[in-house]
Design a protein around this motif. Structure first.
Motif, PDB file in Angstrom:
ATOM      1  N   SER A  60       1.032  -1.445   0.165  1.00 12.87           N
ATOM      2  CA  SER A  60      -0.063  -0.048   0.058  1.00 12.87           C
ATOM      3  C   SER A  60       0.796   1.356  -0.016  1.00 12.87           C
ATOM      4  O   SER A  60       0.262   2.177  -0.300  1.00 12.87           O
ATOM      5  N   ASP A  61       2.156   1.207   0.480  1.00 10.40           N
ATOM      6  CA  ASP A  61       3.000   2.414   0.515  1.00 10.40           C
ATOM      7  C   ASP A  61       3.948   2.263  -0.683  1.00 10.40           C
ATOM      8  O   ASP A  61       4.948   1.700  -0.758  1.00 10.40           O
ATOM      9  N   SER A  62       3.386   2.864  -1.863  1.00 11.05           N
ATOM     10  CA  SER A  62       4.144   2.663  -3.164  1.00 11.05           C
ATOM     11  C   SER A  62       4.320   4.354  -3.418  1.00 11.05           C
ATOM     12  O   SER A  62       4.207   4.386  -4.738  1.00 11.05           O
ATOM     13  N   SER A  63       4.638   4.894  -2.613  1.00 13.56           N
ATOM     14  CA  SER A  63       4.991   6.381  -2.965  1.00 13.56           C
ATOM     15  C   SER A  63       6.202   6.569  -3.862  1.00 13.56           C
ATOM     16  O   SER A  63       6.380   7.383  -4.637  1.00 13.56           O
ATOM     17  N   ASN A  64       7.201   5.547  -3.720  1.00 11.12           N
ATOM     18  CA  ASN A  64       8.599   5.785  -4.281  1.00 11.12           C
ATOM     19  C   ASN A  64       8.397   5.055  -5.769  1.00 11.12           C
ATOM     20  O   ASN A  64       9.012   5.350  -6.714  1.00 11.12           O
ATOM     21  N   LEU A  65       7.221   4.387  -6.024  1.00 10.58           N
ATOM     22  CA  LEU A  65       7.343   3.671  -7.404  1.00 10.58           C
ATOM     23  C   LEU A  65       6.247   4.556  -8.360  1.00 10.58           C
ATOM     24  O   LEU A  65       5.229   4.809  -7.840  1.00 10.58           O
ATOM     25  N   PRO A  66       6.408   4.527  -9.378  1.00 13.53           N
ATOM     26  CA  PRO A  66       5.436   5.400 -10.372  1.00 13.53           C
ATOM     27  C   PRO A  66       4.358   4.193 -10.500  1.00 13.53           C
ATOM     28  O   PRO A  66       4.563   3.245 -10.551  1.00 13.53           O
ATOM     29  N   PRO A  67       3.070   4.621 -10.863  1.00  6.39           N
ATOM     30  CA  PRO A  67       2.147   3.844 -11.301  1.00  6.39           C
ATOM     31  C   PRO A  67       2.599   2.749 -12.278  1.00  6.39           C
ATOM     32  O   PRO A  67       3.086   3.242 -13.341  1.00  6.39           O
ATOM     33  N   ARG A  68       1.851   1.659 -12.435  1.00  6.11           N
ATOM     34  CA  ARG A  68       2.013   0.802 -13.430  1.00  6.11           C
ATOM     35  C   ARG A  68       1.299   1.185 -14.555  1.00  6.11           C
ATOM     36  O   ARG A  68       0.000   1.485 -14.551  1.00  6.11           O
ATOM     37  N   GLN A  69       1.789   1.024 -15.779  1.00  2.00           N
ATOM     38  CA  GLN A  69       1.173   1.139 -16.919  1.00  2.00           C
ATOM     39  C   GLN A  69       1.012   0.045 -17.928  1.00  2.00           C
ATOM     40  O   GLN A  69       2.119  -0.631 -18.225  1.00  2.00           O
ATOM     41  N   ASN A  70      -0.145  -0.248 -18.427  1.00  2.00           N
ATOM     42  CA  ASN A  70      -0.306  -1.473 -19.324  1.00  2.00           C
ATOM     43  C   ASN A  70      -0.343  -0.749 -20.691  1.00  2.00           C
ATOM     44  O   ASN A  70      -1.165  -0.137 -20.984  1.00  2.00           O
ATOM     45  N   PHE A  71       0.316  -1.339 -21.817  1.00  2.00           N
ATOM     46  CA  PHE A  71       0.346  -0.810 -23.018  1.00  2.00           C
ATOM     47  C   PHE A  71      -0.135  -1.984 -23.950  1.00  2.00           C
ATOM     48  O   PHE A  71       0.003  -3.288 -23.578  1.00  2.00           O
ATOM     49  N   THR A  72      -1.294  -1.710 -24.585  1.00  2.43           N
ATOM     50  CA  THR A  72      -1.888  -2.562 -25.582  1.00  2.43           C
ATOM     51  C   THR A  72      -1.953  -2.098 -26.816  1.00  2.43           C
ATOM     52  O   THR A  72      -1.944  -0.914 -27.093  1.00  2.43           O
ATOM     53  N   GLU A  73      -1.739  -2.785 -27.929  1.00  3.81           N
ATOM     54  CA  GLU A  73      -1.702  -2.266 -29.208  1.00  3.81           C
ATOM     55  C   GLU A  73      -2.578  -2.874 -30.134  1.00  3.81           C
ATOM     56  O   GLU A  73      -3.618  -3.731 -30.036  1.00  3.81           O
TER      57      GLU A  73
END
Length: 122
Positions: free
Chosen positions: A109-122
């Motif tokens: 829950s403490d993910s202030s150091n990590l950027p949010p995850r991005q899912n790329f779809t083509e």
């Protein structure tokens, strides 16, 4: 023991050098020693004598080497014991203090150091 080994090596060297000179100048020296001709029996006796001298010298050399190696091992173990004593004198054991701080594991829950995850779809 080392002096005896050196003396044996010198004797062996002189023996074979003398034989070399003797057989090179056999025509002139053969009569002086009383050997008219060289037979296989006399050559075998001469070479066996040289072989026995060589084996004695080699065995004494092995004995000298093993005694020196045992001395070195003994000195190394004594040196390591002295090093351990010196270390113990320089770094005396102190009573360990109980840890008052507790380490916290980072939670998901403490993910202030990590950027949010991005899912790329083509």
């Amino acid at each position: 023991m080392q002096k005896f080994h050196r003396i044996l090596q010198i004797i062996l060297l002189v023996y074979f050098a003398g034989l070399l000179i003797f057989f090179i100048a056999f025509d002139t020296m053969g009569g002086l020693v009383g050997i008219a001709e060289v037979t296989s029996d006399s050559v075998v006796k001469i070479l066996l004598t040289g072989l026995i001298l060589f084996l004695i010298s080699w065995l004494v050399g092995k004995g000298v080497k093993s005694s020196l190696q045992s001395k070195v091992k003994k000195m190394e173990s004594e040196m390591n014991a002295l090093k351990a004593k010196i270390y113990d004198f320089e770094h005396p054991k102190t009573a360990e203090k109980p840890k008052t701080e507790t380490t916290q594991k980072p939670s998901d829950s403490d993910s202030s150091n990590l950027p949010p995850r991005q899912n790329f779809t083509e």
